[in-house]
Write an enzyme that holds these catalytic residues in place. Structure first.
Site, PDB file in Angstrom:
ATOM      1  N   ILE A 128       0.877  -1.184   0.000  1.00  0.00           N
ATOM      2  CA  ILE A 128       0.000   0.000   0.000  1.00  0.00           C
ATOM      3  C   ILE A 128       0.910   1.228   0.000  1.00  0.00           C
ATOM      4  O   ILE A 128       1.732   1.374   0.898  1.00  0.00           O
ATOM      5  CB  ILE A 128      -0.872   0.063   1.288  1.00  0.00           C
ATOM      6  CG1 ILE A 128      -1.780  -1.164   1.416  1.00  0.00           C
ATOM      7  CG2 ILE A 128      -1.692   1.351   1.360  1.00  0.00           C
ATOM      8  CD1 ILE A 128      -2.904  -1.246   0.410  1.00  0.00           C
ATOM      9  N   HIS A 129       0.797   2.073  -1.000  1.00  0.00           N
ATOM     10  CA  HIS A 129       1.637   3.275  -0.955  1.00  0.00           C
ATOM     11  C   HIS A 129       0.990   4.522  -1.560  1.00  0.00           C
ATOM     12  O   HIS A 129       1.550   5.609  -1.479  1.00  0.00           O
ATOM     13  CB  HIS A 129       2.968   3.017  -1.676  1.00  0.00           C
ATOM     14  CG  HIS A 129       2.825   3.026  -3.164  1.00  0.00           C
ATOM     15  ND1 HIS A 129       2.387   1.941  -3.868  1.00  0.00           N
ATOM     16  CD2 HIS A 129       3.041   4.007  -4.068  1.00  0.00           C
ATOM     17  CE1 HIS A 129       2.342   2.243  -5.143  1.00  0.00           C
ATOM     18  NE2 HIS A 129       2.726   3.495  -5.294  1.00  0.00           N
ATOM     19  N   ARG A 130      -0.205   4.375  -2.177  1.00  0.00           N
ATOM     20  CA  ARG A 130      -0.837   5.539  -2.814  1.00  0.00           C
ATOM     21  C   ARG A 130      -1.187   6.597  -1.778  1.00  0.00           C
ATOM     22  O   ARG A 130      -1.760   6.269  -0.725  1.00  0.00           O
ATOM     23  CB  ARG A 130      -2.146   5.137  -3.488  1.00  0.00           C
ATOM     24  CG  ARG A 130      -1.986   4.194  -4.609  1.00  0.00           C
ATOM     25  CD  ARG A 130      -1.816   4.912  -5.918  1.00  0.00           C
ATOM     26  NE  ARG A 130      -1.460   3.941  -6.900  1.00  0.00           N
ATOM     27  CZ  ARG A 130      -0.765   4.193  -7.996  1.00  0.00           C
ATOM     28  NH1 ARG A 130      -0.353   5.421  -8.233  1.00  0.00           N
ATOM     29  NH2 ARG A 130      -0.485   3.259  -8.844  1.00  0.00           N
ATOM     30  N   ARG A 185       7.028   5.563   2.687  1.00  0.00           N
ATOM     31  CA  ARG A 185       6.032   6.594   3.060  1.00  0.00           C
ATOM     32  C   ARG A 185       4.949   5.986   3.951  1.00  0.00           C
ATOM     33  O   ARG A 185       4.421   6.653   4.839  1.00  0.00           O
ATOM     34  CB  ARG A 185       5.416   7.275   1.832  1.00  0.00           C
ATOM     35  CG  ARG A 185       4.379   6.440   1.115  1.00  0.00           C
ATOM     36  CD  ARG A 185       3.755   7.155  -0.078  1.00  0.00           C
ATOM     37  NE  ARG A 185       3.032   8.337   0.312  1.00  0.00           N
ATOM     38  CZ  ARG A 185       3.014   9.459  -0.396  1.00  0.00           C
ATOM     39  NH1 ARG A 185       3.702   9.553  -1.518  1.00  0.00           N
ATOM     40  NH2 ARG A 185       2.310  10.483  -0.006  1.00  0.00           N
ATOM     41  N   ASP A 215      -2.539  -1.423  -3.769  1.00  0.00           N
ATOM     42  CA  ASP A 215      -3.018  -0.255  -4.526  1.00  0.00           C
ATOM     43  C   ASP A 215      -1.991   0.117  -5.601  1.00  0.00           C
ATOM     44  O   ASP A 215      -2.064   1.184  -6.189  1.00  0.00           O
ATOM     45  CB  ASP A 215      -3.322   0.930  -3.590  1.00  0.00           C
ATOM     46  CG  ASP A 215      -2.118   1.406  -2.797  1.00  0.00           C
ATOM     47  OD1 ASP A 215      -0.987   0.937  -3.059  1.00  0.00           O
ATOM     48  OD2 ASP A 215      -2.297   2.274  -1.910  1.00  0.00           O
TER      49      ASP A 215
END
Ligand code: UD1
Length: 375
Positions: free
Chosen positions: A222-224, A255, A296
């Protein structure tokens, strides 16, 4: 012919590896790689150059992280200087990151022709930084290499399909080229022993990576910004993963780990293994042994499809609509009931998987042939 290739983020290294190999095999084309430094951690950058045997960048701008405006502006300034020094015949960019836009804009303003690989993708959600980068890059590029017919159709709607080619997807080339290598040199037992838990998350992990069994875990990334920058959404995602029936290997982007450790690390997530990013070949092994993928990431949606692993995409839309056929990829809003239902209940229709949507695995050589014939 002198080509400058601008790269900056992890997925771009993977895409460029197969194209750079084809360029190196050509006489008469000389490639200079410029790394913007958008991704700078060893595990987000160096490991890919080493493992995929990519040419070392001649320039590394070392831009690092900053707000979108600052990051893009600093790249623009650095790339412009390099173009003025090197006087390339063309400049090539990949995908949809800030490095993509900065490279394309710097070249376009100096009247150097721009080649965009992975052109024509659209989510039709202009709030995404990637969507802004894609649209702007496509409109200032001279040659647009599209991975799918859908991408060509999208460019047709915007009146810029005359300079577009459907070459197939370089990421499909890449999976085909590296899958056998991953199977041989990165066997499952070895890869799970190498998985490193993020030190600050060790207390949250009840599961041991070395005890994972093939087919008995889910793989997650998950990084969006739309998911990570909203702490409520991120919490719903983690709570959903924690309720799944088998362990979740969560390869956490820098992030995302920042958000988790700042806001959510006190919670218990016994079912989740919070792991540091892995190399491309390790990823292929973890993917092909996973029961399902939750992500994502655009790249991982396709890699799951190419590897015939069902995927649940934690977004409201996808640019890779072909993967939705036959339920191989399913979109889910960030809602616990929906995520759990989709992961546990949905079974893909095996007869419908059609990898030809993404070409024949020779996108990179087609791209290089067209470049050689055009410039
Ligand atoms: C970027 C791309 C995204 C792509 C993704 C792949 C843009 C707008 N986004 O997102 O399209 O899917 O790369 O991973 O270009 N950080 C580190 N070390 C690193 C890299 C990043 O610690 O090596 C951290 C920093 O805290 C930074 C944050 O991650 O602030 C975000 O990095 P950034 O490069 O701005 O965007 P990505 O989220 O990686």
């Amino acid at each position: 012919m002198k080509i400058i290739t601008v790269l900056g983020a992890r997925p771009q290294f993977i895409k460029a590896a197969v194209v750079s190999k084809c360029i190196a095999a050509e006489t008469g084309i000389y490639e200079i790689i410029v790394h913007t430094g958008q991704h700078y951690d060893t595990k987000m950058s160096d490991v890919f150059f080493r493992e995929l045997k990519m040419p070392t960048p001649k320039y590394n701008l070392g831009i690092g992280s900053a707000s979108h405006g600052k990051q893009t502006a600093r790249m623009l300034e650095g790339i412009e200087e390099i173009i003025l020094d090197e006087r390339p015949d063309v400049l090539m960019v990949y995908g949809d990151t800030n490095s993509t836009l900065a490279g394309a804009l710097a070249a376009s303003k100096l009247h150097v022709p721009v080649i965009h690989v992975e052109a024509g993708l659209r989510s039709y959600n202009k709030l995404m930084p990637e969507e802004q980068n894609r649209i702007l890059t496509d409109h200032i590029s001279d040659t647009l290499f599209c991975p799918t017919q859908t991408a060509i159709n999208n460019l047709f709607k915007e009146g810029i399909s005359k300079r577009a080619y459907n070459t197939g997807d370089v990421m499909y080339d890449s999976v085909l080229a590296y899958k056998a290598i991953a199977e041989k040199y990165y066997p499952f037992g070895q890869v799970i022993r190498h998985i490193e838990i993020y030190p600050r998350m060790e207390k949250n992990c009840a599961q041991k990576p070395c005890e994972l069994e093939s087919g008995k875990y889910y793989l997650t990334t998950i990084h969006r910004a739309e998911n990570t920058d909203d702490i409520i959404k991120l919490q719903i995602i983690l709570e959903s993963l924690d309720c799944l029936d088998i362990p979740v290997v969560f390869l956490v982007h820098p992030r995302t780990i920042k958000m988790i450790t700042e806001s959510l690390s006190e919670n218990d997530y016994d079912n989740i293994i919070f792991a540091e990013p892995v190399s491309y070949l390790e990823m292929l092994t973890l993917l092909s042994n996973a029961r399902k993928v939750l992500t994502d990431s655009g790249g991982l949606q396709k890699e799951a499809y190419f590897s015939e692993i069902p995927c649940i995409t934690l977004r409201d839309q996808t640019e890779w609509i072909e993967t939705l056929d036959g339920n191989w990829n399913i979109l889910s809003p960030i809602d616990k009931h929906s995520i759990l239902g989709k992961v546990l209940d949905i079974i893909p229709e095996t007869s419908i998987l059609n990898k030809n949507y993404f070409g024949n695995g020779n996108a990179a050589s087609r791209i290089v042939d067209i470049i050689r014939a055009s410039y």
